[in-house]
Design an enzyme around this catalytic site. Structure first.
Site, PDB file in Angstrom:
ATOM      1  N   SER A 145     -47.813   9.055 -16.148  1.00 55.68           N
ATOM      2  CA  SER A 145     -48.788   7.975 -16.722  1.00 55.68           C
ATOM      3  C   SER A 145     -49.406   7.172 -15.704  1.00 55.68           C
ATOM      4  CB  SER A 145     -47.745   6.827 -17.285  1.00 55.68           C
ATOM      5  OG  SER A 145     -48.379   5.921 -17.771  1.00 55.68           O
ATOM      6  N   ASN A 196     -50.496   3.959 -16.179  1.00 56.51           N
ATOM      7  CA  ASN A 196     -50.552   2.767 -16.533  1.00 56.51           C
ATOM      8  C   ASN A 196     -49.429   1.951 -15.585  1.00 56.51           C
ATOM      9  OD1 ASN A 196     -49.498   0.387 -17.974  1.00 56.51           O
ATOM     10  ND2 ASN A 196     -50.014   1.210 -19.923  1.00 56.51           N
ATOM     11  N   PRO A 197     -50.018   0.823 -14.692  1.00 56.95           N
ATOM     12  CA  PRO A 197     -49.024   0.482 -14.004  1.00 56.95           C
ATOM     13  C   PRO A 197     -48.092  -0.605 -14.692  1.00 56.95           C
ATOM     14  CG  PRO A 197     -51.488  -0.297 -13.696  1.00 56.95           C
ATOM     15  CD  PRO A 197     -51.346   0.536 -14.923  1.00 56.95           C
ATOM     16  N   GLU A 249     -54.150  16.399 -21.206  1.00 55.92           N
ATOM     17  CA  GLU A 249     -54.688  16.003 -22.365  1.00 55.92           C
ATOM     18  C   GLU A 249     -53.866  16.083 -23.517  1.00 55.92           C
ATOM     19  OE1 GLU A 249     -58.635  17.323 -24.483  1.00 55.92           O
ATOM     20  OE2 GLU A 249     -58.692  18.179 -22.537  1.00 55.92           O
ATOM     21  N   ASP A 269     -44.701   8.778 -25.169  1.00 56.35           N
ATOM     22  CA  ASP A 269     -45.888   8.779 -26.079  1.00 56.35           C
ATOM     23  C   ASP A 269     -45.491   7.578 -27.181  1.00 56.35           C
ATOM     24  OD1 ASP A 269     -48.395   9.676 -26.360  1.00 56.35           O
ATOM     25  OD2 ASP A 269     -47.771  10.541 -28.374  1.00 56.35           O
ATOM     26  N   GLY A 293     -53.193  -3.860 -27.354  1.00 58.77           N
ATOM     27  CA  GLY A 293     -53.293  -2.812 -28.648  1.00 58.77           C
ATOM     28  C   GLY A 293     -53.050  -3.747 -29.867  1.00 58.77           C
ATOM     29  N   TYR A 294     -52.083  -3.198 -30.675  1.00 51.70           N
ATOM     30  CA  TYR A 294     -51.970  -3.889 -32.284  1.00 51.70           C
ATOM     31  C   TYR A 294     -51.079  -4.938 -32.186  1.00 51.70           C
ATOM     32  CZ  TYR A 294     -54.152   0.693 -33.181  1.00 51.70           C
ATOM     33  OH  TYR A 294     -55.014   1.861 -33.205  1.00 51.70           O
ATOM     34  N   ASP A 295     -50.670  -5.628 -31.164  1.00 54.75           N
ATOM     35  CA  ASP A 295     -49.522  -6.496 -30.921  1.00 54.75           C
ATOM     36  C   ASP A 295     -49.823  -7.851 -32.196  1.00 54.75           C
ATOM     37  OD1 ASP A 295     -47.819  -5.420 -29.646  1.00 54.75           O
ATOM     38  OD2 ASP A 295     -48.287  -6.134 -27.801  1.00 54.75           O
ATOM     39  N   LYS A 323     -40.401  -9.336 -25.933  1.00 55.01           N
ATOM     40  CA  LYS A 323     -40.891  -8.302 -26.679  1.00 55.01           C
ATOM     41  C   LYS A 323     -40.056  -6.835 -25.953  1.00 55.01           C
ATOM     42  CE  LYS A 323     -44.950  -5.019 -27.019  1.00 55.01           C
ATOM     43  NZ  LYS A 323     -46.175  -4.599 -26.661  1.00 55.01           N
TER      44      LYS A 323
HETATM   45  P1  IMP Z   1     -49.820   5.303 -25.087  1.00 51.39           P
HETATM   46  O1  IMP Z   1     -48.274   5.527 -25.463  1.00 51.39           O
HETATM   47  O2  IMP Z   1     -49.864   4.062 -23.815  1.00 51.39           O
HETATM   48  O3  IMP Z   1     -50.843   6.037 -25.190  1.00 51.39           O
HETATM   49  O4  IMP Z   1     -49.831   4.090 -26.263  1.00 51.39           O
HETATM   50  C1  IMP Z   1     -50.882   4.628 -27.436  1.00 51.39           C
HETATM   51  C2  IMP Z   1     -51.375   3.494 -28.161  1.00 51.39           C
HETATM   52  O5  IMP Z   1     -50.435   3.146 -29.009  1.00 51.39           O
HETATM   53  C3  IMP Z   1     -51.643   2.128 -27.324  1.00 51.39           C
HETATM   54  O6  IMP Z   1     -53.145   2.428 -26.828  1.00 51.39           O
HETATM   55  C4  IMP Z   1     -51.691   1.134 -28.452  1.00 51.39           C
HETATM   56  O7  IMP Z   1     -53.006   1.133 -29.151  1.00 51.39           O
HETATM   57  C5  IMP Z   1     -50.514   1.600 -29.288  1.00 51.39           C
HETATM   58  N1  IMP Z   1     -49.136   0.845 -28.773  1.00 51.39           N
HETATM   59  C6  IMP Z   1     -48.217   1.746 -28.275  1.00 51.39           C
HETATM   60  N2  IMP Z   1     -47.382   0.748 -27.765  1.00 51.39           N
HETATM   61  C7  IMP Z   1     -47.783  -0.505 -28.281  1.00 51.39           C
HETATM   62  C8  IMP Z   1     -47.347  -1.975 -28.278  1.00 51.39           C
HETATM   63  O8  IMP Z   1     -45.950  -2.211 -27.744  1.00 51.39           O
HETATM   64  N3  IMP Z   1     -47.894  -2.893 -28.877  1.00 51.39           N
HETATM   65  C9  IMP Z   1     -49.244  -2.663 -29.298  1.00 51.39           C
HETATM   66  N4  IMP Z   1     -49.769  -1.530 -29.324  1.00 51.39           N
HETATM   67  C10 IMP Z   1     -48.967  -0.476 -28.881  1.00 51.39           C
END
Ligand code: IMP
Length: 199
Positions: A11, A13-14, A41, A70, A154-156, A176
């Site tokens: 990943s 993501n830090p 990808e 994921d 994200g959708y939080d 959380k």
């Molecule tokens: P990834 O696993 O970082 O690729 O996350 C995929 C996508 O799912 C993120 O970009 C968010 O749109 C959504 N997502 C995953 N986990 C969360 C969360 O904890 N809160 C809100 N959205 C989430």
């Protein structure tokens, strides 16, 4: 596990790195970017397949064990969407605001607004590991029309956690983490790794 405690995290993501390193204290996590590895990808249609292909790519490129995750939001009334396409639900460039607008529009008038966040974590000892450790966890809630809260991502802001009477974006990070799909999955993987290291 082998005595080499270095594990590459598939990943960039830090935030995820910090969260996972804290929960997986026993392993020495190395973000793939630090080793010059570009992310694979995400071409699969399930969380588990995507996590596996990301971990396998990082393990192959690094020669180390690898962990990948994921995650996404699953809405039964939308046939499981946005699902594995959560990050880019409304297309490129990816935007939380536009994704949320699309989600709310898609659910307008729907009698069932239930949803869950899903997280799969995969641990591979090597790229060819035939017996990966895999954990999946879910966090259940309801999609609300009006966004609330400024935390998270994200959708939080639209994900109502009924037991708390607030959205995920109104929870502090520690709360959380205690409840979420990713927090649950990280703790489960940490337990599994501890068990395996004793066997
Ligand atoms: P990834 O696993 O970082 O690729 O996350 C995929 C996508 O799912 C993120 O970009 C968010 O749109 C959504 N997502 C995953 N986990 C969360 C969360 O904890 N809160 C809100 N959205 C989430």
């Amino acid at each position: 596990m082998s005595t080499d405690r270095r594990v590459v995290l598939a990943s960039d993501n830090p935030g995820k790195f910090r969260e996972m390193q804290a929960l997986l204290g026993d392993v020495n996590l190395i973000p793939q970017g630090e080793l010059g590895i570009e992310g694979a990808e995400e071409t699969a249609v399930t969380f588990v397949e995507n996590a596996l292909l990301k971990a396998r790519h990082a393990a192959r490129e690094s020669g180390l064990a690898a962990i990948a995750d994921d995650s996404g939001l699953v809405v039964p009334a939308l046939g499981g969407a946005p699902g594995v396409w959560s990050a880019r639900y409304a297309g490129e460039p990816k935007s939380d605001a536009v994704n949320n607008a699309k989600l709310i529009a898609a659910l307008r008038g729907a009698p069932d607004r239930s949803a869950h966040f899903h997280c799969t974590l995969v641990f591979l000892r090597s790229a060819e590991d035939p017996d990966p450790l895999i954990v999946s966890r879910a966090w259940y809630g309801v999609v609300v029309e009006q966004p609330r809260g400024g935390n998270g991502f994200g959708y939080d802001p639209h994900f109502l956690v009924e037991s708390r009477g607030c959205t995920a974006a109104e929870l502090d990070a520690a709360t959380k983490n205690a409840l979420s799909h990713r927090g649950q999955a990280c703790r489960a993987l940490a337990e599994l790794l501890a068990e395996k290291s004793q066997s």
